[in-house]
Design a protein around this motif. Sequence first.
Motif, mmCIF file in Angstrom:
data_model
loop_
_atom_site.group_PDB
_atom_site.id
_atom_site.type_symbol
_atom_site.label_atom_id
_atom_site.label_comp_id
_atom_site.label_asym_id
_atom_site.label_seq_id
_atom_site.Cartn_x
_atom_site.Cartn_y
_atom_site.Cartn_z
ATOM 1 N N LEU A 215 1.000 -1.079 0.017
ATOM 2 C CA LEU A 215 0.048 0.254 0.499
ATOM 3 C C LEU A 215 0.888 1.437 -0.443
ATOM 4 C CD1 LEU A 215 -2.637 -1.018 2.823
ATOM 5 C CD2 LEU A 215 -2.997 -1.172 0.140
ATOM 6 N N ALA A 216 1.642 1.250 0.669
ATOM 7 C CA ALA A 216 3.035 2.149 0.447
ATOM 8 C C ALA A 216 4.287 2.179 1.141
ATOM 9 C CB ALA A 216 2.463 3.671 1.774
ATOM 10 N N VAL A 217 4.949 2.578 1.155
ATOM 11 C CA VAL A 217 6.667 2.856 1.407
ATOM 12 C C VAL A 217 7.095 3.877 1.846
ATOM 13 C CG1 VAL A 217 8.939 2.686 0.628
ATOM 14 C CG2 VAL A 217 6.902 1.474 -0.891
ATOM 15 N N VAL A 218 7.424 2.946 3.057
ATOM 16 C CA VAL A 218 8.415 4.298 4.449
ATOM 17 C C VAL A 218 9.633 5.101 3.409
ATOM 18 C CG1 VAL A 218 8.812 4.492 6.644
ATOM 19 C CG2 VAL A 218 7.201 2.865 6.417
ATOM 20 N N ALA A 219 9.750 6.050 3.295
ATOM 21 C CA ALA A 219 11.085 6.954 2.897
ATOM 22 C C ALA A 219 11.392 6.491 3.733
ATOM 23 C CB ALA A 219 10.638 7.799 2.093
ATOM 24 N N SER A 220 11.254 7.361 5.454
ATOM 25 C CA SER A 220 12.375 6.911 6.349
ATOM 26 C C SER A 220 11.589 7.375 7.614
ATOM 27 C CB SER A 220 13.257 8.307 6.196
ATOM 28 O OG SER A 220 12.370 9.773 6.591
ATOM 29 N N SER A 221 12.515 7.395 8.607
ATOM 30 C CA SER A 221 11.384 7.547 10.184
ATOM 31 C C SER A 221 12.254 7.907 11.061
ATOM 32 C CB SER A 221 10.594 6.104 9.990
ATOM 33 O OG SER A 221 11.835 5.386 11.197
ATOM 34 N N VAL A 222 12.154 9.390 11.980
ATOM 35 C CA VAL A 222 13.423 9.785 12.611
ATOM 36 C C VAL A 222 12.250 10.178 13.950
ATOM 37 C CG1 VAL A 222 14.624 11.215 12.474
ATOM 38 C CG2 VAL A 222 14.058 10.426 10.678
ATOM 39 N N VAL A 223 12.573 9.539 15.021
ATOM 40 C CA VAL A 223 12.653 10.327 16.475
ATOM 41 C C VAL A 223 14.042 11.035 16.871
ATOM 42 C CG1 VAL A 223 11.960 9.582 19.119
ATOM 43 C CG2 VAL A 223 11.104 8.298 16.563
ATOM 44 N N ASN A 224 12.506 12.580 17.828
ATOM 45 C CA ASN A 224 13.902 13.025 18.500
ATOM 46 C C ASN A 224 13.360 13.479 19.491
ATOM 47 O OD1 ASN A 224 12.193 15.266 17.306
ATOM 48 N ND2 ASN A 224 14.581 17.009 17.236
ATOM 49 N N THR A 225 13.937 14.257 20.733
ATOM 50 C CA THR A 225 13.045 14.319 22.117
ATOM 51 C C THR A 225 13.291 15.939 22.448
ATOM 52 O OG1 THR A 225 13.549 12.446 22.753
ATOM 53 C CG2 THR A 225 12.317 14.412 24.377
ATOM 54 N N ASP A 226 12.005 16.654 22.520
ATOM 55 C CA ASP A 226 12.745 18.817 22.844
ATOM 56 C C ASP A 226 14.037 18.608 24.014
ATOM 57 O OD1 ASP A 226 10.907 18.872 20.709
ATOM 58 O OD2 ASP A 226 9.115 19.429 22.345
ATOM 59 N N GLY A 227 14.192 17.886 24.864
ATOM 60 C CA GLY A 227 15.134 18.055 25.530
ATOM 61 C C GLY A 227 14.831 19.414 26.785
ATOM 62 N N TYR A 228 15.529 20.111 27.071
ATOM 63 C CA TYR A 228 15.553 21.472 28.064
ATOM 64 C C TYR A 228 14.563 22.387 27.177
ATOM 65 C CZ TYR A 228 15.268 24.515 31.470
ATOM 66 O OH TYR A 228 14.534 26.037 32.840
ATOM 67 N N LYS A 229 13.279 22.543 28.017
ATOM 68 C CA LYS A 229 13.075 23.950 27.032
ATOM 69 C C LYS A 229 11.868 24.606 28.398
ATOM 70 C CE LYS A 229 10.125 20.221 26.306
ATOM 71 N NZ LYS A 229 9.162 19.597 26.274
ATOM 72 N N SER A 230 11.731 25.932 28.004
ATOM 73 C CA SER A 230 10.632 26.632 29.146
ATOM 74 C C SER A 230 9.922 26.541 29.892
ATOM 75 C CB SER A 230 9.641 27.755 28.198
ATOM 76 O OG SER A 230 9.028 27.235 27.336
ATOM 77 N N GLY A 231 9.161 25.006 29.490
ATOM 78 C CA GLY A 231 8.463 23.992 30.446
ATOM 79 C C GLY A 231 8.450 22.310 30.246
ATOM 80 N N LEU A 232 7.406 21.663 30.734
ATOM 81 C CA LEU A 232 8.051 20.760 30.470
ATOM 82 C C LEU A 232 7.169 19.927 29.395
ATOM 83 C CD1 LEU A 232 8.988 16.999 30.981
ATOM 84 C CD2 LEU A 232 6.662 16.996 33.260
ATOM 85 N N THR A 233 5.892 20.514 29.715
ATOM 86 C CA THR A 233 4.757 20.097 28.541
ATOM 87 C C THR A 233 4.653 20.958 27.229
ATOM 88 O OG1 THR A 233 2.683 20.965 29.670
ATOM 89 C CG2 THR A 233 3.397 18.706 30.647
ATOM 90 N N VAL A 234 5.588 21.876 27.674
ATOM 91 C CA VAL A 234 6.035 22.401 25.671
ATOM 92 C C VAL A 234 6.480 22.389 25.169
ATOM 93 C CG1 VAL A 234 6.595 25.412 25.359
ATOM 94 C CG2 VAL A 234 5.500 24.987 27.912
ATOM 95 N N PRO A 235 6.333 22.650 24.012
ATOM 96 C CA PRO A 235 6.931 22.222 22.713
ATOM 97 C C PRO A 235 8.156 22.776 21.931
ATOM 98 C CG PRO A 235 4.410 22.421 22.360
ATOM 99 C CD PRO A 235 5.071 23.196 23.407
ATOM 100 N N ASN A 236 9.219 22.467 21.552
ATOM 101 C CA ASN A 236 10.255 23.015 21.766
ATOM 102 C C ASN A 236 10.072 23.003 20.347
ATOM 103 O OD1 ASN A 236 12.906 23.829 20.822
ATOM 104 N ND2 ASN A 236 13.918 22.542 21.802
ATOM 105 N N PRO A 237 9.869 24.268 19.037
ATOM 106 C CA PRO A 237 9.376 24.589 17.500
ATOM 107 C C PRO A 237 11.733 23.917 17.118
ATOM 108 C CG PRO A 237 8.584 26.417 18.932
ATOM 109 C CD PRO A 237 9.630 25.294 20.376
ATOM 110 N N ALA A 238 12.359 24.435 17.540
ATOM 111 C CA ALA A 238 13.387 24.396 17.202
ATOM 112 C C ALA A 238 13.926 23.125 16.840
ATOM 113 C CB ALA A 238 14.832 24.994 18.171
#
Length: 227
Positions: free
Chosen positions: A174-197
């Motif tokens: 049905l489809a081909v996975v071209a890539s998959s990547v995972v990371n983590t936001d690390g330290y930011k302004s708050g534990l549950t706040v996203p890190n855009p960078a």
Amino acid sequence: AMDPQQRILLEMSWEAIEHAGIPAEKMRGSRCGVFMGIASLDYSYRMADDLSAIGPNTATGNTSSVASNRLSYAFDLHGPSLSLDTACSSSMVAFHQACQSIRSGETDMALTGGISLHLHPYGFLIFSKATMLSKTGRCQVFDEAGDGYARSEGGGVFLLKDLDQAIADGDRILAVVASSVVNTDGYKSGLTVPNPAAQIQLMEQACEQAGISPDEIDYLEAHGTGT
């Protein structure tokens, strides 16, 4: 005594195998891995509300690890069998781990996906207390009017296989996975706040790894928390 999430994962996994055109009996004894995202334990909270309901099958029926292990047991799969909880990203991270397992040669194929059902008030209460839920009951994604998110239920399962092997086996692709990547936001302004960078870096890494220009992408599905 069994969490409905386990029952639905069994049903969806059978459907995924059937939809792929692979006889389930041919998978018995194979190195097929199982990687499932499951972050909700609502059904077990119901048991805790009524201790007299606890019986000999309560443990296996309500333990996250068994959600994957039950699939390996039912289909006699001998590859890795993991249940992953990374909150909202659980199924995506499980999918990535399944891809990595196939890429490394650890497994020949993998069942992967996730499930989330809301079966107890606990989740709604804690997210309300944390002011994470939208007062309007609607997700207004990428909008400055966003005031939180709305919880929803669902599940899905993929049967993944190395592309060359799938072609050789004449499988329905049905489809081909071209890539998959995972990371983590690390330290930011708050534990549950996203890190855009960090999230921008992740998307750039995924495109680079896949050899795809961002201009070539015509559909994007995002996890919108209303932030």
